[in-house]
Enzyme design. Structure first.
Site, PDB file in Angstrom:
ATOM      1  N   ARG A 185      16.219  -1.708  -5.686  1.00 42.98           N
ATOM      2  CA  ARG A 185      14.807  -1.808  -6.063  1.00 42.98           C
ATOM      3  C   ARG A 185      14.623  -1.484  -7.541  1.00 42.98           C
ATOM      4  O   ARG A 185      13.895  -2.159  -8.266  1.00 42.98           O
ATOM      5  CB  ARG A 185      13.976  -0.849  -5.202  1.00 42.98           C
ATOM      6  CG  ARG A 185      12.548  -1.283  -4.998  1.00 42.98           C
ATOM      7  CD  ARG A 185      11.794  -0.373  -4.029  1.00 42.98           C
ATOM      8  NE  ARG A 185      12.639   0.454  -3.213  1.00 42.98           N
ATOM      9  CZ  ARG A 185      13.130   0.101  -2.027  1.00 42.98           C
ATOM     10  NH1 ARG A 185      12.831  -1.072  -1.513  1.00 42.98           N
ATOM     11  NH2 ARG A 185      13.919   0.907  -1.345  1.00 42.98           N
ATOM     12  N   ASP A 219      10.570  -7.957  -1.401  1.00 38.63           N
ATOM     13  CA  ASP A 219      11.153  -7.857  -0.070  1.00 38.63           C
ATOM     14  C   ASP A 219      12.582  -7.369  -0.237  1.00 38.63           C
ATOM     15  O   ASP A 219      13.273  -7.786  -1.171  1.00 38.63           O
ATOM     16  CB  ASP A 219      11.118  -9.205   0.660  1.00 38.63           C
ATOM     17  CG  ASP A 219      11.374  -9.028   2.143  1.00 38.63           C
ATOM     18  OD1 ASP A 219      10.862  -8.049   2.734  1.00 38.63           O
ATOM     19  OD2 ASP A 219      12.100  -9.842   2.744  1.00 38.63           O
ATOM     20  N   ASN A 272       0.851  -1.200   0.000  1.00 41.79           N
ATOM     21  CA  ASN A 272       0.000   0.000   0.000  1.00 41.79           C
ATOM     22  C   ASN A 272       0.881   1.241   0.000  1.00 41.79           C
ATOM     23  O   ASN A 272       0.406   2.343   0.242  1.00 41.79           O
ATOM     24  CB  ASN A 272      -0.928   0.015   1.226  1.00 41.79           C
ATOM     25  CG  ASN A 272      -2.162  -0.837   0.984  1.00 41.79           C
ATOM     26  OD1 ASN A 272      -2.718  -0.846  -0.118  1.00 41.79           O
ATOM     27  ND2 ASN A 272      -2.576  -1.577   1.996  1.00 41.79           N
TER      28      ASN A 272
HETATM   29  P1  IMP Z   1      11.053  -3.371   2.299  1.00 45.25           P
HETATM   30  O1  IMP Z   1      11.017  -4.868   2.119  1.00 45.25           O
HETATM   31  O2  IMP Z   1      11.232  -2.625   1.015  1.00 45.25           O
HETATM   32  O3  IMP Z   1       9.905  -2.879   3.133  1.00 45.25           O
HETATM   33  O4  IMP Z   1      12.383  -3.063   3.144  1.00 45.25           O
HETATM   34  C1  IMP Z   1      12.594  -3.600   4.461  1.00 45.25           C
HETATM   35  C2  IMP Z   1      13.596  -2.754   5.228  1.00 45.25           C
HETATM   36  O5  IMP Z   1      14.874  -2.777   4.577  1.00 45.25           O
HETATM   37  C3  IMP Z   1      13.238  -1.272   5.323  1.00 45.25           C
HETATM   38  O6  IMP Z   1      12.414  -1.031   6.439  1.00 45.25           O
HETATM   39  C4  IMP Z   1      14.617  -0.620   5.497  1.00 45.25           C
HETATM   40  O7  IMP Z   1      15.024  -0.684   6.828  1.00 45.25           O
HETATM   41  C5  IMP Z   1      15.518  -1.515   4.674  1.00 45.25           C
HETATM   42  N1  IMP Z   1      15.654  -0.964   3.294  1.00 45.25           N
HETATM   43  C6  IMP Z   1      15.114  -1.482   2.146  1.00 45.25           C
HETATM   44  N2  IMP Z   1      15.414  -0.710   1.088  1.00 45.25           N
HETATM   45  C7  IMP Z   1      16.140   0.317   1.567  1.00 45.25           C
HETATM   46  C8  IMP Z   1      16.738   1.467   0.942  1.00 45.25           C
HETATM   47  O8  IMP Z   1      16.629   1.717  -0.270  1.00 45.25           O
HETATM   48  N3  IMP Z   1      17.414   2.288   1.772  1.00 45.25           N
HETATM   49  C9  IMP Z   1      17.548   2.072   3.106  1.00 45.25           C
HETATM   50  N4  IMP Z   1      16.999   1.043   3.736  1.00 45.25           N
HETATM   51  C10 IMP Z   1      16.303   0.155   2.976  1.00 45.25           C
END
Ligand code: IMP
Length: 194
Positions: free
Chosen positions: A177, A69, A9
Site C-alpha cells: 500500500r 484494491d 471510510n
Molecule cells: P483492501 O482492498 O485494502 O480492503 O484489502 C482486501 C483484503 O486483502 C483485506 O481484507 C485483507 O484480507 C487483505 N489485505 C490487504 N492488505 C493487507 C495487509 O497489508 N496485510 C494483510 N492482509 C491484507
C-alpha cells in the site's frame, strides 16, 4: 487546496494517504461527500475493482477521486486468494481465511506470495493506475499479533519476521500500500507543477 475523494471510510487509510500526499490536496472520505452506497467490487482483478470505485464516484458525483484494491496472491494457489482475500473462506472471518490458505498450502513446496495494491485515479477526466507489491512467503503457522488480515502468516523477502511482528511504522515503510500511495503522491506533485 484541491479536493480529492478517496473511495473509503477507513480513517486509518485516509490519514496515511493524507500524510504522504501533503497539504496541497484535501483528501475526503465517502462520508464527507455524503456517499453511503455499497460501491460494487465485482471485478476479477485488483485493477478492475479499483477502477469500478472511481468510475462509480465520477459518474454519480462528478468528482476527482481515487480508489484502491489490495490482496494476497499465493503462487502455488494460482494467485488466490487475490481479489477474494477479504472473504476467501466464504466469510470475512480472517481466522478462517488464514486457516484455508494454510490448509491449501499444506502439501506444497512453493510458498512464495505477494501482497498487491492497485490504485485507480480519475483526475480532470484522466485515468491513471499505480501499483505496489511486496514479495515474500507464507509460513507454516501464525506468528505475531500486530497488523490485520494475512499479516501473521506473511514474511517479506529480506526479513525474518512476519508483518504481524512489525510495528505499523516498520510495515508502512515497505508495504504494498505504501509503495502504491507513494507513486500516487509523486504523480500528484507533478500535476501541481503543470
Ligand atoms: P483492501 O482492498 O485494502 O480492503 O484489502 C482486501 C483484503 O486483502 C483485506 O481484507 C485483507 O484480507 C487483505 N489485505 C490487504 N492488505 C493487507 C495487509 O497489508 N496485510 C494483510 N492482509 C491484507
Amino acid at each position: 487546496m484541491l479536493d480529492l475523494v478517496f473511495a473509503t471510510n477507513n480513517a486509518h487509510k485516509l490519514e496515511e494517504v493524507q500524510a504522504i500526499v501533503g497539504d496541497s490536496f484535501r483528501i475526503k472520505s465517502l462520508d464527507d461527500i455524503g456517499c453511503h452506497d455499497d460501491i460494487p467490487e465485482t471485478g476479477h482483478t485488483f485493477r478492475d475493482n479499483a477502477r469500478q470505485k472511481t468510475d462509480y464516484l465520477f459518474s454519480k458525483y462528478n468528482v476527482d477521486c481515487f480508489g484502491d484494491d489490495s490482496g494476497l496472491e499465493v503462487d502455488a494457489l494460482n494467485g488466490e486468494p487475490g481479489v477474494y482475500s477479504a472473504r476467501y473462506s466464504g466469510s470475512r472471518d480472517m481466522e478462517k481465511n488464514i486457516d484455508l490458505v494454510l490448509e491449501r498450502l499444506a502439501r506444497k513446496e512453493d510458498r512464495t506470495a505477494r501482497f498487491k495494491t492497485v490504485i485507480s485515479l480519475l483526475l480532470n477526466g484522466e485515468q491513471c493506475f499505480f501499483e505496489g507489491a511486496i514479495e515474500g512467503r507464507i509460513i507454516m503457522e501464525r506468528q505475531g499479533e500486530q497488523g490485520f488480515g494475512y499479516d501473521p502468516i506473511f514474511i517479506p523477502n529480506g526479513y525474518d519476521k512476519t508483518f504481524a511482528e512489525m510495528s505499523a511504522e516498520e510495515k508502512n515503510k515497505i508495504s504494498h500500500r505504501a509503495v502504491a500511495v507513494q507513486q500516487l503522491a509523486t504523480f500528484l506533485k507533478e500535476v501541481l507543477k503543470r
